[in-house]
Design a protein around this motif. Structure first.
Motif, short mmCIF file in Angstrom:
data_model
loop_
_atom_site.label_atom_id
_atom_site.label_comp_id
_atom_site.label_asym_id
_atom_site.label_seq_id
_atom_site.Cartn_x
_atom_site.Cartn_y
_atom_site.Cartn_z
N VAL A 139 5.25 54.36 -29.88
CA VAL A 139 5.92 54.32 -28.58
C VAL A 139 6.36 55.72 -28.17
O VAL A 139 7.05 56.41 -28.92
N PHE A 140 5.95 56.13 -26.96
CA PHE A 140 6.36 57.42 -26.41
C PHE A 140 7.74 57.33 -25.77
O PHE A 140 8.55 58.24 -25.86
N GLY A 141 7.98 56.22 -25.07
CA GLY A 141 9.25 56.09 -24.37
C GLY A 141 9.36 54.77 -23.64
O GLY A 141 8.53 53.87 -23.83
N TYR A 142 10.40 54.68 -22.81
CA TYR A 142 10.72 53.42 -22.13
C TYR A 142 11.06 53.69 -20.67
O TYR A 142 11.53 54.78 -20.32
N GLY A 143 10.85 52.67 -19.85
CA GLY A 143 11.19 52.79 -18.44
C GLY A 143 11.56 51.43 -17.86
O GLY A 143 11.70 50.43 -18.58
N ILE A 144 11.72 51.43 -16.54
CA ILE A 144 12.09 50.22 -15.81
C ILE A 144 10.96 49.91 -14.84
O ILE A 144 10.54 50.78 -14.07
N GLY A 145 10.48 48.67 -14.86
CA GLY A 145 9.40 48.28 -13.95
C GLY A 145 9.69 46.97 -13.26
O GLY A 145 10.56 46.19 -13.68
N LEU A 146 8.96 46.74 -12.18
CA LEU A 146 9.03 45.47 -11.46
C LEU A 146 7.63 44.87 -11.42
O LEU A 146 6.70 45.48 -10.89
N ASP A 147 7.50 43.68 -12.01
CA ASP A 147 6.24 42.93 -11.96
C ASP A 147 6.27 42.09 -10.69
O ASP A 147 6.62 40.91 -10.72
N MET A 148 5.94 42.74 -9.55
CA MET A 148 6.00 42.02 -8.27
C MET A 148 4.89 40.96 -8.24
O MET A 148 3.77 41.20 -8.70
N THR A 149 5.24 39.80 -7.72
CA THR A 149 4.42 38.60 -7.91
C THR A 149 4.27 37.82 -6.61
O THR A 149 5.27 37.56 -5.93
N ARG A 150 3.02 37.49 -6.28
CA ARG A 150 2.81 36.49 -5.22
C ARG A 150 2.95 35.12 -5.88
O ARG A 150 2.00 34.62 -6.48
N ARG A 151 4.15 34.54 -5.79
CA ARG A 151 4.39 33.28 -6.53
C ARG A 151 3.44 32.19 -6.04
O ARG A 151 2.94 31.39 -6.82
N THR A 152 3.21 32.15 -4.75
CA THR A 152 2.15 31.28 -4.22
C THR A 152 1.20 32.17 -3.43
O THR A 152 1.61 33.18 -2.84
N SER A 191 1.68 46.39 -6.63
CA SER A 191 2.48 45.32 -7.25
C SER A 191 3.28 45.78 -8.46
O SER A 191 3.92 44.96 -9.11
N CYS A 192 3.26 47.11 -8.77
CA CYS A 192 3.94 47.54 -9.99
C CYS A 192 4.84 48.76 -9.76
O CYS A 192 4.56 49.86 -10.27
N PRO A 193 5.96 48.59 -9.03
CA PRO A 193 6.93 49.68 -8.99
C PRO A 193 7.40 50.01 -10.40
O PRO A 193 7.70 49.11 -11.19
N CYS A 194 7.44 51.31 -10.72
CA CYS A 194 7.82 51.71 -12.08
C CYS A 194 8.52 53.05 -12.03
O CYS A 194 8.04 53.98 -11.39
N GLY A 195 9.65 53.14 -12.70
CA GLY A 195 10.44 54.36 -12.71
C GLY A 195 9.94 55.35 -13.75
O GLY A 195 8.94 55.11 -14.43
N PRO A 196 10.63 56.46 -13.89
CA PRO A 196 10.21 57.50 -14.84
C PRO A 196 10.36 57.01 -16.29
O PRO A 196 11.13 56.10 -16.57
N ILE A 197 9.60 57.65 -17.18
CA ILE A 197 9.66 57.32 -18.60
C ILE A 197 10.71 58.19 -19.28
O ILE A 197 10.74 59.42 -19.10
N HIS A 198 11.56 57.55 -20.05
CA HIS A 198 12.55 58.24 -20.88
C HIS A 198 11.98 58.30 -22.30
O HIS A 198 11.57 57.27 -22.85
N THR A 199 11.98 59.48 -22.90
CA THR A 199 11.33 59.61 -24.20
C THR A 199 12.20 59.00 -25.31
O THR A 199 13.43 58.94 -25.20
N VAL A 200 11.52 58.58 -26.37
CA VAL A 200 12.23 58.08 -27.55
C VAL A 200 13.16 59.16 -28.10
O VAL A 200 14.28 58.86 -28.55
N GLU A 201 12.73 60.42 -28.04
CA GLU A 201 13.59 61.51 -28.51
C GLU A 201 14.91 61.53 -27.76
O GLU A 201 15.96 61.83 -28.33
N ASP A 202 14.87 61.21 -26.47
CA ASP A 202 16.10 61.25 -25.65
C ASP A 202 16.94 59.98 -25.78
O ASP A 202 18.17 60.07 -25.79
N VAL A 203 16.30 58.82 -25.79
CA VAL A 203 17.08 57.57 -25.64
C VAL A 203 16.95 56.63 -26.84
O VAL A 203 17.58 55.57 -26.86
N GLY A 204 16.14 57.01 -27.83
CA GLY A 204 15.94 56.10 -28.96
C GLY A 204 15.07 54.92 -28.57
O GLY A 204 14.39 54.95 -27.54
N HIS A 205 15.07 53.89 -29.42
CA HIS A 205 14.31 52.68 -29.10
C HIS A 205 15.24 51.68 -28.41
O HIS A 205 16.31 51.35 -28.91
N ILE A 206 14.79 51.26 -27.23
CA ILE A 206 15.62 50.40 -26.36
C ILE A 206 15.27 48.95 -26.66
O ILE A 206 14.15 48.50 -26.35
#
Ligand code: MN
Length: 232
Positions: free
Chosen positions: A105-118, A139-154
Motif C-alpha cells: 500500500v502506497f497510501g490512502y484517500g477519500i473517494g465517492l463511488d457515485m452510482t446510478r441506483r436505477t 463517476s469517481c470523485p477522488c481526493g489526494p493520496i496521503h502516504t503511509v509514511e505520513d498517515v500510517g495505515h488507516i
C-alpha cells in the motif's frame, strides 16, 4: 501538437495528487468492493452473511479531482453518493498473503463511488453486470493520496458524508466486513494488482440521492475531506 505515434488522439493518463509531494500518483485501474458494511448490506435488502466480497471496476478516466463540479449523469433519476476509503497500491502481484498485503500500500484517500441506483431503459434482470450503474463517466470523485509514511495505515476512525450541511453517512472504518488486507488478498486471487491500482473499499449505510445544486463534503479521520458540487 498531436503525437505522431497514434492514429487518433491518445487518452490522458488519470492521476491523483499526493499530499506533501509534487509527484503524481498514476491511476491504472479502479477496483471497487460492494456491500462491505453490515448496515449498508441491510439497507440494500441483503442479509449479513459474510459472503465473498463483491468486486467490480470503474475505468480510470472516471476520476474527478477534489473540488470538482460533477454533472448529474444521463439515463437516471436516482443518482446516489457512496463515500468510501480509497487504498492506493505501490506494488502488487497475484496471491498476496494477508500478512504481506499492507506492504503493497502506497497510501490512502477519500473517494465517492457515485452510482446510478436505477438506470433508465436498462434490462430489468438481476445478476447483470454493474457497468451502467457504476462505471459511467465522471463517476469517481477522488481526493489526494496521503502516504503511509505520513498517515500510517488507516483502518479505523470516522467516515462521514455531509450534503448541504446535513450528515447523511456517519460510520467508522472499523465496521468494514472485509478489512483492507483481506480485500487485497482476495482481489489478488483474481487479478494481478499493480502499482497505480486504487481500491474503493465499500460504503457505510446512509446512501441516498443527490440533485443538481447539492454540495457534498466527505471526510475520513486522518485524511481530511473532499468536496464536490452536483451540477446540471
Ligand atoms: Mn460502493
Amino acid at each position: 501538437m498531436s503525437d505522431q505515434r497514434f492514429v487518433v488522439a491518445a487518452p490522458k493518463l488519470a492521476t491523483l495528487p499526493v499530499v506533501g509531494d509534487t509527484g503524481l500518483f498514476p491511476v491504472r485501474r479502479i477496483y471497487c468492493i460492494g456491500r462491505n458494511y453490515v448496515a449498508h448490506v441491510r439497507e440494500m435488502g441483503g442479509d449479513e452473511a459474510r459472503d465473498p466480497p463483491i468486486i467490480f471496476q470503474k475505468p480510470a478516466d472516471t476520476i474527478m479531482p477534489d473540488g470538482s463540479d460533477v454533472p448529474y449523469p444521463k439515463m437516471t433519476d436516482d443518482f446516489h453518493y457512496e463515500l468510501e476509503l480509497v487504498v492506493a497500491m505501490k506494488s502488487g502481484g497475484y496471491d498476496i498473503p494477508e500478512s504481506e498485503a499492507l506492504n503493497h500500500v502506497f497510501g490512502y484517500g477519500i473517494g465517492l463511488d457515485m452510482t446510478r441506483r436505477t438506470v433508465i431503459d436498462a434490462p430489468a434482470r438481476p445478476n447483470l453486470p454493474w457497468e451502467l450503474k457504476k462505471s459511467f463517466d465522471q463517476s469517481c470523485p477522488c481526493g489526494p493520496i496521503h502516504t503511509v509514511e505520513d498517515v500510517g495505515h488507516i483502518d479505523t476512525g470516522a467516515i462521514q458524508l455531509v450534503v448541504d450541511g446535513d450528515i447523511r453517512q456517519d460510520s467508522d472504518l472499523g465496521l468494514m466486513i472485509w478489512r483492507t488486507p483481506e480485500i487485497i488478498a482476495n482481489l489478488s486471487k483474481y487479478f494481478s494488482l499493480e502499482a497505480g491500482d486504487i481500491i474503493m473499499t465499500g460504503t457505510p449505510s446512509g446512501v441516498g440521492p443527490v440533485v443538481p445544486g447539492n454540495k457534498l463534503v466527505g471526510s475520513i479521520a486522518g485524511l481530511g475531506a473532499i468536496t464536490i458540487n452536483i451540477t446540471n
